[in-house]
Design a protein around this motif. Sequence first.
Motif, short mmCIF file in Angstrom:
data_model
loop_
_atom_site.label_atom_id
_atom_site.label_comp_id
_atom_site.label_asym_id
_atom_site.label_seq_id
_atom_site.Cartn_x
_atom_site.Cartn_y
_atom_site.Cartn_z
N LEU A 174 7.44 -18.97 11.89
CA LEU A 174 7.70 -20.20 11.14
C LEU A 174 6.72 -20.35 9.99
O LEU A 174 7.12 -20.66 8.85
N ALA A 175 5.45 -20.08 10.24
CA ALA A 175 4.43 -20.18 9.19
C ALA A 175 4.69 -19.15 8.09
O ALA A 175 4.52 -19.44 6.90
N GLU A 176 5.11 -17.96 8.47
CA GLU A 176 5.41 -16.92 7.48
C GLU A 176 6.61 -17.32 6.62
O GLU A 176 6.60 -17.14 5.41
N GLU A 177 7.64 -17.88 7.25
CA GLU A 177 8.82 -18.33 6.50
C GLU A 177 8.45 -19.42 5.51
O GLU A 177 9.01 -19.50 4.43
N ALA A 178 7.50 -20.27 5.89
CA ALA A 178 7.10 -21.38 5.03
C ALA A 178 6.46 -20.89 3.74
O ALA A 178 6.51 -21.57 2.72
N THR A 179 5.85 -19.70 3.77
CA THR A 179 5.18 -19.19 2.58
C THR A 179 6.10 -18.36 1.69
O THR A 179 5.71 -17.98 0.60
N GLN A 180 7.31 -18.08 2.16
CA GLN A 180 8.24 -17.27 1.39
C GLN A 180 8.99 -18.14 0.38
O GLN A 180 9.33 -19.27 0.68
N PRO A 181 9.26 -17.61 -0.81
CA PRO A 181 10.04 -18.39 -1.78
C PRO A 181 11.45 -18.60 -1.28
O PRO A 181 11.98 -17.79 -0.52
N ASP A 182 12.04 -19.69 -1.70
CA ASP A 182 13.40 -20.02 -1.31
C ASP A 182 14.37 -19.11 -2.05
O ASP A 182 14.48 -19.20 -3.27
N MET A 198 9.62 -22.62 -2.67
CA MET A 198 9.13 -22.45 -1.33
C MET A 198 10.22 -22.84 -0.34
O MET A 198 11.20 -23.44 -0.67
N SER A 199 9.97 -22.50 0.88
CA SER A 199 10.92 -22.75 1.95
C SER A 199 11.04 -24.24 2.25
O SER A 199 10.22 -25.04 1.85
N ASN A 200 12.08 -24.59 3.01
CA ASN A 200 12.29 -25.98 3.41
C ASN A 200 11.41 -26.39 4.58
O ASN A 200 11.45 -27.52 5.02
N ILE A 201 10.64 -25.46 5.12
CA ILE A 201 9.79 -25.75 6.26
C ILE A 201 8.58 -26.54 5.78
O ILE A 201 7.86 -26.12 4.89
N THR A 202 8.37 -27.68 6.40
CA THR A 202 7.29 -28.57 5.97
C THR A 202 6.04 -28.35 6.81
O THR A 202 6.08 -27.78 7.90
N ALA A 213 17.52 -19.09 -2.29
CA ALA A 213 18.70 -19.74 -2.85
C ALA A 213 18.41 -20.39 -4.21
O ALA A 213 19.33 -20.73 -4.94
N LYS A 214 17.15 -20.58 -4.53
CA LYS A 214 16.79 -21.27 -5.77
C LYS A 214 16.72 -20.25 -6.92
O LYS A 214 15.85 -19.39 -6.95
N PRO A 215 17.63 -20.36 -7.86
CA PRO A 215 17.59 -19.43 -9.00
C PRO A 215 16.44 -19.79 -9.95
O PRO A 215 15.98 -20.93 -10.00
N LYS A 216 15.98 -18.80 -10.69
CA LYS A 216 14.93 -19.04 -11.66
C LYS A 216 15.48 -19.83 -12.84
O LYS A 216 16.63 -19.64 -13.24
N ASN A 217 14.64 -20.70 -13.40
CA ASN A 217 15.06 -21.44 -14.59
C ASN A 217 14.82 -20.57 -15.83
O ASN A 217 14.24 -19.49 -15.75
N SER A 218 15.26 -21.04 -16.97
CA SER A 218 15.18 -20.22 -18.18
C SER A 218 13.74 -19.89 -18.57
O SER A 218 13.46 -18.80 -19.05
#
Length: 74
Positions: free
Chosen positions: A40-48, A1-5, A50-55
């Motif tokens: 801002l609320a829409e950005e908060a619900t978007q996946p980050d 998720m986004s860095n928006i708290t 920059a974060k790659p998927k783990n295995s």
Amino acid sequence: MSNITTEKIKEELQQTREICDITGTGSKECSEAWNNLEQLAEEATQPDPAKPKNSLEIYCDNNPDADECRLYED
């Protein structure tokens, strides 16, 4: 998720309400404040992005029926 708290969204909501109280609900400033809050609320619900998927996430994308990929609800 986004860095928006949630706290950031609450702060923006309070500021938006204050702007609308001061300038009036039909003002350009009020409308822009609500638009900014919605973005801002829409950005908060978007996946980050920059974060790659783990295995495991990659494996489950390729094998959604595997036992390791089952999701259980409470």
